[in-house]
Design an enzyme around this catalytic site. Structure first.
Site, PDB file in Angstrom:
ATOM      1  N   ARG A 158       0.827  -1.210   0.000  1.00  0.00           N
ATOM      2  CA  ARG A 158       0.000   0.000   0.000  1.00  0.00           C
ATOM      3  C   ARG A 158       0.861   1.259   0.000  1.00  0.00           C
ATOM      4  O   ARG A 158       0.486   2.279  -0.593  1.00  0.00           O
ATOM      5  CB  ARG A 158      -0.932   0.006   1.217  1.00  0.00           C
ATOM      6  CG  ARG A 158      -1.985   1.128   1.178  1.00  0.00           C
ATOM      7  CD  ARG A 158      -2.756   1.240   2.472  1.00  0.00           C
ATOM      8  NE  ARG A 158      -3.909   2.131   2.363  1.00  0.00           N
ATOM      9  CZ  ARG A 158      -4.536   2.679   3.395  1.00  0.00           C
ATOM     10  NH1 ARG A 158      -4.122   2.422   4.631  1.00  0.00           N
ATOM     11  NH2 ARG A 158      -5.566   3.481   3.210  1.00  0.00           N
TER      12      ARG A 158
ATOM     13  N   SER B 128      -7.469   6.990  -0.483  1.00  0.00           N
ATOM     14  CA  SER B 128      -7.210   5.564  -0.377  1.00  0.00           C
ATOM     15  C   SER B 128      -8.142   5.032   0.692  1.00  0.00           C
ATOM     16  O   SER B 128      -8.073   5.434   1.856  1.00  0.00           O
ATOM     17  CB  SER B 128      -5.746   5.303   0.006  1.00  0.00           C
ATOM     18  OG  SER B 128      -5.515   3.923   0.181  1.00  0.00           O
ATOM     19  N   SER B 129      -9.049   4.148   0.291  1.00  0.00           N
ATOM     20  CA  SER B 129     -10.115   3.706   1.191  1.00  0.00           C
ATOM     21  C   SER B 129      -9.565   2.919   2.371  1.00  0.00           C
ATOM     22  O   SER B 129      -8.459   2.389   2.339  1.00  0.00           O
ATOM     23  CB  SER B 129     -11.127   2.845   0.427  1.00  0.00           C
ATOM     24  OG  SER B 129     -11.710   3.570  -0.634  1.00  0.00           O
ATOM     25  N   GLN B 130     -10.385   2.815   3.412  1.00  0.00           N
ATOM     26  CA  GLN B 130     -10.027   2.047   4.593  1.00  0.00           C
ATOM     27  C   GLN B 130      -9.855   0.582   4.200  1.00  0.00           C
ATOM     28  O   GLN B 130     -10.738  -0.016   3.574  1.00  0.00           O
ATOM     29  CB  GLN B 130     -11.136   2.193   5.634  1.00  0.00           C
ATOM     30  CG  GLN B 130     -10.810   1.651   6.996  1.00  0.00           C
ATOM     31  CD  GLN B 130     -11.904   1.988   8.009  1.00  0.00           C
ATOM     32  OE1 GLN B 130     -12.923   2.587   7.658  1.00  0.00           O
ATOM     33  NE2 GLN B 130     -11.693   1.603   9.250  1.00  0.00           N
TER      34      GLN B 130
END
Length: 374
Positions: A40, A89-91
């Site tokens: 990530r 950036s999503s959880q």
């Protein structure tokens, strides 16, 4: 990228994956492997905190804070336009929930279209699981597409990254077995339904998308038809489009000075995610301001819509309004349905798409329903 960073990041990813497993958000071993392997931090080299400050891997004073954040179960704002967050950036826990709900199969030839490339991280997870040739991802922002493509290459993935308006899907490579949107929609674009594979039951093409404040999963039932249900829990995403009616807060109208009247909608309902889901369907595009008590619970609020309607809920349980219509009446109507049907969560609602007619319904297609604008 130093060896120390690679090793440290791998260790932190393993910790995050274990946390997602322990919480029940990540149950599929194939997706567990994807989250463990896809870095990530490559896709989020910087983000913006709640003050708008940039937290970056490239700045010594923020590097440690950045490294911790990208390996936590946090949504991170990655792009701002005129001071407003327009990409994130999503959880990871929500990403895991969506990827598992997508119901992909490890078979040669399954094709997935992702609407909303963003950082490219989700596309990398899909490519890790299904292979580069199975994944097409698109975004409408040229700078996001260029950056995501470069970061995907850096991380070792090469799905198709396309600059295009997600509203129209990507007909060139259709049909798709799955279409997943990582941006909020207010109705299902008809092109998405047309670009799904034929089939019956679980073999039919499926769409998974955040509609309102929850996830809906529908399957194709005809050339222009689809149907399905919402999933439990909430889902809060950036919108598919950024305009004055969706995504960027509208300027608050002047506060009403009319005589206040009693309401049966308590301030506590405004913090109820199940009620707020119904509002996100019945009355989208609302903007809110709250007064909170020491426990962070609403005691009063202001709510308005792009057409200039505004209502103020006062601490004494009364409401005053102004504008072209009674906005609070819509909230009261929704609250009455909500309480009369035992305060349903999103999982009790479904969606039917029939050409340009789209309806969200409660419990069954014959139950209370709300038409969506297409």
């Amino acid at each position: 990228m130093t060896t120390n960073l690679v090793e440290a990041a791998a260790a932190r990813r393993a910790e995050l994956v274990q946390a997602l497993i322990d919480s029940g958000d990540l149950t599929d071993p194939a997706w567990q492997a994807a989250f463990e392997q896809v870095p990530r931090h490559v896709f989020v080299p910087y983000f913006y905190d709640h003050t708008g400050r940039r937290i970056s891997a490239y700045e010594a004073e923020t590097r440690d804070q950045w490294f911790d954040a990208v390996h936590q179960d946090r949504a991170l704002v990655t792009h701002r336009t005129d001071g407003t967050a327009t990409s994130s950036s999503s959880q990871p826990s929500l990403m895991a929930t969506m990827l598992e709900a997508l119901q992909v199969e490890d078979e040669v030839g399954m094709k997935v279209l992702e609407i909303g490339t963003g950082t490219g991280y989700n596309a990398a997870l899909l490519a890790h699981r299904l292979g580069n040739d199975s994944v097409t991802t698109l975004d409408t922002e040229p700078d996001l597409v260029t950056t995501a493509r470069a970061r995907l290459t850096e991380a070792g993935y090469e799905p198709r990254v396309v600059l295009a308006d997600g509203t129209y899907g990507h007909a060139e490579l259709a049909p798709y077995d799955r279409i997943i949107a990582t941006c909020r929609i207010n109705s299902v674009p008809p092109a998405w339904v047309r670009q799904l594979t034929d089939g019956t039951g679980t073999d039919a093409g499926q769409i998974l998308a955040p509609l309102g404040n929850a996830l809906v999963r529908i399957h194709r039932t005809g050339p222009h038809q689809a149907e399905g249900r919402f999933l439990p829990g909430g889902a809060y995403f950036m919108p598919l489009r950024h305009d004055t009616a969706d995504g960027i807060p509208t300027r608050r109208p002047a506060l009403p000075n009319s005589k206040a009247h009693h309401t049966e909608v308590p301030a506590s309902a405004l913090a109820d995610n199940a009620y707020r889901f119904l509002l996100s369907i019945a009355e989208p595009h609302l903007d809110w301001q709250y007064d909170l008590n020491a426990d962070g619970k609403p005691t009063a609020a202001r709510v308005w819509s792009p057409d200039g309607a505004i209502a103020t809920l006062h601490p004494d349980g009364t409401v005053s309004e102004a504008g072209p219509r009674s906005l609070w009446t819509r909230l009261e109507d929704s609250y009455r349905i909500f309480t009369d049907h035992d305060e349903p969560g999103p999982e009790r609602y479904g969606l039917t798409v029939d050409n340009n007619v789209q309806r969200v319904w409660l419990d069954t297609p014959d139950g209370p329903s709300w038409s969506l604008r297409t």
